[in-house]
Design a protein around this motif. Structure first.
Motif, PDB file in Angstrom:
ATOM      1  N   GLY A 221       0.782  -1.234   0.000  1.00 52.79           N
ATOM      2  CA  GLY A 221       0.000   0.000   0.000  1.00 52.79           C
ATOM      3  C   GLY A 221       0.812   1.282   0.000  1.00 52.79           C
ATOM      4  O   GLY A 221       0.249   2.376   0.006  1.00 52.79           O
ATOM      5  N   TYR A 222       2.143   1.177  -0.009  1.00 51.07           N
ATOM      6  CA  TYR A 222       2.982   2.371  -0.124  1.00 51.07           C
ATOM      7  C   TYR A 222       2.960   2.861  -1.576  1.00 51.07           C
ATOM      8  O   TYR A 222       2.854   2.064  -2.505  1.00 51.07           O
ATOM      9  N   SER A 223       3.098   4.159  -1.749  1.00 52.61           N
ATOM     10  CA  SER A 223       3.216   4.663  -3.125  1.00 52.61           C
ATOM     11  C   SER A 223       4.583   4.259  -3.677  1.00 52.61           C
ATOM     12  O   SER A 223       5.555   4.112  -2.935  1.00 52.61           O
ATOM     13  N   ARG A 224       4.639   4.097  -4.988  1.00 51.25           N
ATOM     14  CA  ARG A 224       5.888   3.679  -5.604  1.00 51.25           C
ATOM     15  C   ARG A 224       6.978   4.725  -5.407  1.00 51.25           C
ATOM     16  O   ARG A 224       8.133   4.400  -5.184  1.00 51.25           O
ATOM     17  N   ARG A 225       6.586   6.003  -5.460  1.00 52.83           N
ATOM     18  CA  ARG A 225       7.596   7.059  -5.305  1.00 52.83           C
ATOM     19  C   ARG A 225       8.193   7.067  -3.899  1.00 52.83           C
ATOM     20  O   ARG A 225       9.380   7.299  -3.724  1.00 52.83           O
ATOM     21  N   PHE A 226       7.340   6.780  -2.876  1.00 52.42           N
ATOM     22  CA  PHE A 226       7.853   6.728  -1.507  1.00 52.42           C
ATOM     23  C   PHE A 226       8.802   5.544  -1.351  1.00 52.42           C
ATOM     24  O   PHE A 226       9.878   5.673  -0.732  1.00 52.42           O
ATOM     25  N   ALA A 227       8.417   4.386  -1.899  1.00 50.22           N
ATOM     26  CA  ALA A 227       9.260   3.196  -1.797  1.00 50.22           C
ATOM     27  C   ALA A 227      10.612   3.433  -2.455  1.00 50.22           C
ATOM     28  O   ALA A 227      11.662   3.061  -1.923  1.00 50.22           O
ATOM     29  N   ALA A 228      10.596   4.064  -3.634  1.00 56.75           N
ATOM     30  CA  ALA A 228      11.849   4.354  -4.331  1.00 56.75           C
ATOM     31  C   ALA A 228      12.668   5.384  -3.564  1.00 56.75           C
ATOM     32  O   ALA A 228      13.904   5.301  -3.493  1.00 56.75           O
ATOM     33  N   ALA A 229      11.993   6.367  -2.951  1.00 56.91           N
ATOM     34  CA  ALA A 229      12.698   7.430  -2.222  1.00 56.91           C
ATOM     35  C   ALA A 229      13.404   6.888  -0.989  1.00 56.91           C
ATOM     36  O   ALA A 229      14.570   7.225  -0.742  1.00 56.91           O
ATOM     37  N   ILE A 230      12.730   6.053  -0.201  1.00 56.53           N
ATOM     38  CA  ILE A 230      13.373   5.534   1.006  1.00 56.53           C
ATOM     39  C   ILE A 230      14.500   4.571   0.635  1.00 56.53           C
ATOM     40  O   ILE A 230      15.531   4.497   1.312  1.00 56.53           O
ATOM     41  N   THR A 231      14.358   3.855  -0.487  1.00 57.01           N
ATOM     42  CA  THR A 231      15.431   2.969  -0.962  1.00 57.01           C
ATOM     43  C   THR A 231      16.654   3.789  -1.354  1.00 57.01           C
ATOM     44  O   THR A 231      17.785   3.458  -0.977  1.00 57.01           O
ATOM     45  N   ALA A 232      16.441   4.867  -2.099  1.00 53.07           N
ATOM     46  CA  ALA A 232      17.557   5.721  -2.519  1.00 53.07           C
ATOM     47  C   ALA A 232      18.202   6.404  -1.317  1.00 53.07           C
ATOM     48  O   ALA A 232      19.435   6.471  -1.204  1.00 53.07           O
ATOM     49  N   ALA A 233      17.374   6.909  -0.395  1.00 55.47           N
ATOM     50  CA  ALA A 233      17.904   7.626   0.768  1.00 55.47           C
ATOM     51  C   ALA A 233      18.723   6.706   1.667  1.00 55.47           C
ATOM     52  O   ALA A 233      19.794   7.087   2.162  1.00 55.47           O
ATOM     53  N   SER A 234      18.236   5.486   1.879  1.00 57.91           N
ATOM     54  CA  SER A 234      18.957   4.570   2.781  1.00 57.91           C
ATOM     55  C   SER A 234      20.194   3.973   2.117  1.00 57.91           C
ATOM     56  O   SER A 234      21.128   3.546   2.798  1.00 57.91           O
ATOM     57  N   SER A 235      20.238   3.961   0.782  1.00 60.70           N
ATOM     58  CA  SER A 235      21.378   3.354   0.098  1.00 60.70           C
ATOM     59  C   SER A 235      22.670   4.127   0.319  1.00 60.70           C
ATOM     60  O   SER A 235      23.760   3.572   0.163  1.00 60.70           O
ATOM     61  N   VAL A 236      22.572   5.416   0.688  1.00 64.71           N
ATOM     62  CA  VAL A 236      23.803   6.184   0.898  1.00 64.71           C
ATOM     63  C   VAL A 236      24.563   5.706   2.135  1.00 64.71           C
ATOM     64  O   VAL A 236      25.725   6.060   2.330  1.00 64.71           O
TER      65      VAL A 236
ATOM     66  N   MET B 233      21.237  15.575 -10.009  1.00 65.70           N
ATOM     67  CA  MET B 233      22.066  14.605 -10.728  1.00 65.70           C
ATOM     68  C   MET B 233      22.482  13.417  -9.869  1.00 65.70           C
ATOM     69  O   MET B 233      23.369  12.664 -10.260  1.00 65.70           O
ATOM     70  N   GLY B 234      21.860  13.235  -8.701  1.00 67.31           N
ATOM     71  CA  GLY B 234      22.252  12.136  -7.822  1.00 67.31           C
ATOM     72  C   GLY B 234      22.116  10.788  -8.507  1.00 67.31           C
ATOM     73  O   GLY B 234      21.044  10.431  -8.995  1.00 67.31           O
ATOM     74  N   LEU B 235      23.218  10.010  -8.539  1.00 65.92           N
ATOM     75  CA  LEU B 235      23.249   8.766  -9.299  1.00 65.92           C
ATOM     76  C   LEU B 235      22.220   7.759  -8.811  1.00 65.92           C
ATOM     77  O   LEU B 235      21.545   7.103  -9.612  1.00 65.92           O
ATOM     78  N   VAL B 236      22.066   7.614  -7.479  1.00 64.55           N
ATOM     79  CA  VAL B 236      21.140   6.589  -6.988  1.00 64.55           C
ATOM     80  C   VAL B 236      19.681   6.955  -7.271  1.00 64.55           C
ATOM     81  O   VAL B 236      18.814   6.079  -7.295  1.00 64.55           O
ATOM     82  N   LEU B 237      19.386   8.242  -7.491  1.00 64.31           N
ATOM     83  CA  LEU B 237      18.029   8.612  -7.912  1.00 64.31           C
ATOM     84  C   LEU B 237      17.705   7.975  -9.250  1.00 64.31           C
ATOM     85  O   LEU B 237      16.592   7.474  -9.467  1.00 64.31           O
ATOM     86  N   PHE B 238      18.673   7.988 -10.153  1.00 65.74           N
ATOM     87  CA  PHE B 238      18.445   7.405 -11.476  1.00 65.74           C
ATOM     88  C   PHE B 238      18.377   5.882 -11.402  1.00 65.74           C
ATOM     89  O   PHE B 238      17.592   5.251 -12.110  1.00 65.74           O
ATOM     90  N   VAL B 239      19.189   5.291 -10.517  1.00 65.64           N
ATOM     91  CA  VAL B 239      19.122   3.836 -10.332  1.00 65.64           C
ATOM     92  C   VAL B 239      17.769   3.444  -9.734  1.00 65.64           C
ATOM     93  O   VAL B 239      17.124   2.488 -10.188  1.00 65.64           O
TER      94      VAL B 239
ATOM     95  N   VAL C  86      12.162  10.324 -12.137  1.00 68.97           N
ATOM     96  CA  VAL C  86      13.167  10.863 -11.223  1.00 68.97           C
ATOM     97  C   VAL C  86      12.616  12.065 -10.456  1.00 68.97           C
ATOM     98  O   VAL C  86      12.859  12.217  -9.257  1.00 68.97           O
ATOM     99  N   ALA C  87      11.851  12.920 -11.151  1.00 73.46           N
ATOM    100  CA  ALA C  87      11.313  14.127 -10.502  1.00 73.46           C
ATOM    101  C   ALA C  87      10.393  13.757  -9.341  1.00 73.46           C
ATOM    102  O   ALA C  87      10.413  14.413  -8.286  1.00 73.46           O
ATOM    103  N   ALA C  88       9.595  12.699  -9.514  1.00 71.55           N
ATOM    104  CA  ALA C  88       8.683  12.277  -8.443  1.00 71.55           C
ATOM    105  C   ALA C  88       9.458  11.734  -7.246  1.00 71.55           C
ATOM    106  O   ALA C  88       9.133  12.029  -6.085  1.00 71.55           O
ATOM    107  N   ILE C  89      10.508  10.957  -7.520  1.00 73.68           N
ATOM    108  CA  ILE C  89      11.337  10.425  -6.431  1.00 73.68           C
ATOM    109  C   ILE C  89      12.056  11.563  -5.722  1.00 73.68           C
ATOM    110  O   ILE C  89      12.185  11.577  -4.490  1.00 73.68           O
ATOM    111  N   ALA C  90      12.529  12.552  -6.500  1.00 67.74           N
ATOM    112  CA  ALA C  90      13.261  13.686  -5.926  1.00 67.74           C
ATOM    113  C   ALA C  90      12.396  14.463  -4.942  1.00 67.74           C
ATOM    114  O   ALA C  90      12.877  14.917  -3.895  1.00 67.74           O
ATOM    115  N   ARG C  91      11.111  14.603  -5.242  1.00 68.27           N
ATOM    116  CA  ARG C  91      10.210  15.305  -4.307  1.00 68.27           C
ATOM    117  C   ARG C  91       9.977  14.473  -3.053  1.00 68.27           C
ATOM    118  O   ARG C  91       9.963  14.991  -1.935  1.00 68.27           O
ATOM    119  N   ALA C  92       9.789  13.159  -3.243  1.00 66.85           N
ATOM    120  CA  ALA C  92       9.489  12.286  -2.104  1.00 66.85           C
ATOM    121  C   ALA C  92      10.690  12.102  -1.176  1.00 66.85           C
ATOM    122  O   ALA C  92      10.521  11.791   0.011  1.00 66.85           O
TER     123      ALA C  92
END
Length: 430
Positions: free
Chosen positions: A131-146, A376-382, A391-397
């Motif tokens: 039930g999570y939005s896809r953008r939130f799931a991608a955002a927390i994955t990118a944020a935690s990957s650092v 230009m954050g690389l993990v955003l594109f991954v 990417v723009a949706a993930i960047a906001r989330a």
């Protein structure tokens, strides 16, 4: 003085879309040619090879190969199961699992990109089903990957140690608490958002027996960082030898203990690790060539004069340098940025009384967070590639999580004990 034009030319080439590797060579090469210093062009391109021809840097392809072996051997799945057994019952459980899995995976790969692709391909679809939005799931994955390059082993810390002559072991130890702080900060933000938006738990609460079973399944993967750090700190092997041991350990575990790897998998694993390593090492070689022209142009001395002309208060200078590093991290990968800026900034702050290991951690953490920073954050594109989200949706989330990471950067900056406590206890610092 004409050589100083290589910096703006390099930025123009990046903005025009030229890959970083070619920009690092083309900008100084063009300026040397235009300024009539053709003889130095030979030096520039010779250093491309010399910059890669280093025993300590061999640790990078070995760690990347170990990460690939662990990922293909189903190790990632076991870490996620273990994380879910511990935290899946909490509100927003899968988001917590995502962060904890990144912290555990960091001890295996040392790469933010590997973390995003390995965990994202598994957890983003699972979070979407919950039930999570896809953008939130991608955002927390990118944020935690650092967290990957902060908690040891870390490829960028190996590069920093190589360039600046610091102890790899000291940098590895100094990264443990900052990496844990980033993870805990992200979990705190997940809890706030989970309570506000009513995120679901991922699973029922596991019994202690089930948690013990999940721990046993994750035991061999979790021993990897123990073997790496234990061997380095005990003087049994160097960081490069530790990386080779990690590869051997991953092979034995995958082929003979867990039996999740097959011999037919090895050619593809070696190819993927080789390609990833080639990209990193080419960037390191090009950045070392770039560093040659940096020294010829006297840019470090001029920048040091400029910085010290602003203020001699080290705390204010650290604040300003954090802003600079954060901006650089938005556009430039961490490895080249460290090689270019480390020799310029490191001696300036060492002269102001900032511990070199402390400054190394400030720089590494800041540039690593840049990997998840728009535009230009690389993990955003991954993450966008794995999730098939824009990417723009993930960047906001990702903005709330970036705010947490920036707060941790400033905490690390102004409380040196966070970085220096463990290296001091281990005897690597006075």
């Amino acid at each position: 003085m004409t050589l100083i034009w290589f910096l703006p030319l390099f930025l123009v080439l990046l903005l025009a879309g030229l890959p970083v590797f070619f920009g690092l060579l083309a900008a100084p090469g063009a300026v040397l040619w235009l300024s009539g210093q053709e003889r130095d062009i030979t030096l520039l391109y010779r250093n491309l090879y010399n910059g890669m021809d280093s025993f300590p840097l061999m640790a990078i392809p070995f760690f990347m190969l170990a990460g690939e072996l662990m990922n293909r051997g189903g190790i990632t799945h076991r870490l996620v199961e273990f994380s879910q057994a511990l935290m899946g019952h909490l509100r927003g459980g899968l988001a917590h699992v995502n962060v904890l899995s990144s912290m555990l995976f960091a001890g295996l790969s040392g790469s933010a990109v590997a973390d995003t692709s390995a965990l994202g391909s598994m957890l983003i679809p699972a979070m979407e089903k919950q039930g999570y939005s896809r953008r939130f799931a991608a955002a927390i994955t990118a944020a935690s990957s650092v967290i990957g390059p902060i908690i040891p082993p870390s490829g960028i810390m190996i590069i920093y140690a190589y360039v600046m002559g610091e102890s790899v072991a000291a940098l590895f130890l100094a990264g443990i608490l900052p990496g844990a702080l980033v993870g805990l900060g992200l979990m705190a933000m997940v809890k706030i958002m989970a309570d506000r938006h009513g995120f679901p738990p991922a699973s029922r609460k596991y019994s202690w027996g089930e948690r013990g079973e999940a721990s046993l399944r994750a035991f061999f993967p979790l021993m990897t960082p123990v073997i790496i750090l234990g061997g380095i700190l005990g003087g049994v092997f160097t960081p490069t030898e530790a990386a080779a041991v990690a590869v051997a350990y991953a092979l034995v575990i995958g082929l003979f203990v867990l039996r999740t790897l097959k011999l037919r998998d090895l050619p593809d694993i070696l190819t993927r690790a080789g390609l990833t390593s080639a990209v990193v090492l080419l960037l390191v070689g090009a950045a070392m060539s770039f560093k040659t022209v940096v020294s010829l142009s006297h840019a470090p001395e001029m920048l040091a004069e400029f910085i010290l002309g602003l203020t001699e208060n080290p705390l204010l200078l650290l604040f300003l340098i954090n802003l600079l590093l954060f901006a650089v991290g938005m556009f430039l990968d961490a490895g080249p940025a460290i090689i270019i800026l480390g020799p310029i900034l490191g001696p300036v702050f060492a002269g102001l009384g900032v511990d070199p290991v402390h400054f190394a951690i400030i720089m590494c953490v800041n540039l690593t967070v840049g990997l998840a920073t728009p535009p230009m954050g690389l993990v955003l594109f991954v993450a966008a590639s794995v999730s098939r989200e824009k990417v723009a949706a993930i960047a906001r989330a990702i903005l709330p999580f970036l705010a947490v990471e920036v707060a941790v950067i400033f905490l690390i900056t102004f409380v040196p004990a966070i970085s220096l406590a463990i290296p001091r206890l281990a005897g690597f610092l006075d």
